[in-house]
Scaffold this motif. Structure first.
Motif, short mmCIF file in Angstrom:
data_model
loop_
_atom_site.label_atom_id
_atom_site.label_comp_id
_atom_site.label_asym_id
_atom_site.label_seq_id
_atom_site.Cartn_x
_atom_site.Cartn_y
_atom_site.Cartn_z
N PRO A 103 38.36 54.80 35.54
CA PRO A 103 39.10 53.59 35.87
C PRO A 103 39.14 53.26 37.36
O PRO A 103 39.29 52.10 37.72
N GLY A 104 38.99 54.24 38.21
CA GLY A 104 39.02 54.00 39.66
C GLY A 104 37.88 53.12 40.15
O GLY A 104 37.91 52.64 41.28
N LEU A 105 36.89 52.87 39.30
CA LEU A 105 35.77 52.01 39.70
C LEU A 105 36.17 50.54 39.77
O LEU A 105 35.46 49.74 40.37
N GLY A 106 37.26 50.18 39.15
CA GLY A 106 37.62 48.77 39.17
C GLY A 106 39.09 48.49 38.95
O GLY A 106 39.49 47.34 38.83
N ASN A 107 39.90 49.50 38.90
CA ASN A 107 41.31 49.34 38.58
C ASN A 107 42.10 48.97 39.84
O ASN A 107 42.98 49.70 40.28
N GLN A 108 41.74 47.81 40.42
CA GLN A 108 42.42 47.34 41.63
C GLN A 108 42.63 45.84 41.53
O GLN A 108 41.93 45.15 40.78
N ARG A 109 43.54 45.36 42.34
CA ARG A 109 43.79 43.92 42.44
C ARG A 109 43.69 43.51 43.90
O ARG A 109 44.04 44.28 44.79
N LEU A 110 43.24 42.29 44.09
CA LEU A 110 43.19 41.71 45.43
C LEU A 110 43.87 40.35 45.39
O LEU A 110 43.79 39.64 44.37
N THR A 111 44.50 39.98 46.51
CA THR A 111 45.19 38.70 46.60
C THR A 111 44.61 37.92 47.77
O THR A 111 44.47 38.45 48.88
N ILE A 114 39.69 43.17 40.26
CA ILE A 114 38.32 43.24 40.77
C ILE A 114 37.36 43.63 39.65
O ILE A 114 37.76 44.22 38.64
N SER A 115 36.09 43.30 39.84
CA SER A 115 35.07 43.66 38.84
C SER A 115 34.58 45.09 39.05
O SER A 115 34.45 45.85 38.11
N SER A 116 34.29 45.47 40.28
CA SER A 116 33.79 46.81 40.58
C SER A 116 33.90 47.03 42.08
O SER A 116 33.73 46.10 42.86
#
Length: 138
Positions: A36-44, A53-55
């Motif tokens: 999950p750490g490959l894409g489990n983020q948000r950006l504002t 994020i996608s990746s």
């Protein structure tokens, strides 16, 4: 470990465009679920629009014929804990539910199956050792 992780998706370029897209998408979901750490983020952004994020790293889509895809899978197995191996066996396409896939899978031998694609995630050296000679899908 994620810092030194490399990804690669290898597909048979002879698949129809729809089957290629489906194979790649299904493999990506498997890799993302396993790591999950490959894409489990948000950006504002500056207007406060938040996205998932996608990746957070490149995802090269490589090509190989069916025999090579299966050979890569067999080289990548048995899977070690710090590696992700996500195959897409062709027989899965003919099934209409995951429950059917889950039931049939133990009766199958991946060494005898047509493998439409495979996703790999793991140490840079390991992924490169398996994919270094493959060309990008065009």
């Amino acid at each position: 470990m994620l810092q030194d992780t490399r990804l690669a998706i290898i597909v048979n370029p002879e698949l129809t465009p729809g089957h290629l897209a489906n194979t790649i998408a299904a493999i990506c979901i498997g890799i993302g679920s396993a790591m999950p750490g490959l894409g489990n983020q948000r950006l504002t952004d500056s207007r406060q629009n938040t996205i998932d994020i996608s990746s957070n790293r490149p995802v090269p889509i490589l090509q190989a014929d069916g025999a090579t895809v299966r050979a890569l899978l067999l080289k990548a197995l048995p899977k070690e804990d710090d590696r992700v191996v996500v195959p897409f066996p062709a027989f899965a396409r003919s099934l209409h539910s995951y429950a059917d896939y889950e039931t049939q899978f133990p009766e199958r031998d991946l060494a005898q199956e047509t493998i439409d694609g495979i996703g790999l995630a793991g140490d840079v050296k390991w992924v490169r050792s398996l994919t270094g000679s493959l060309k990008l899908l065009r």
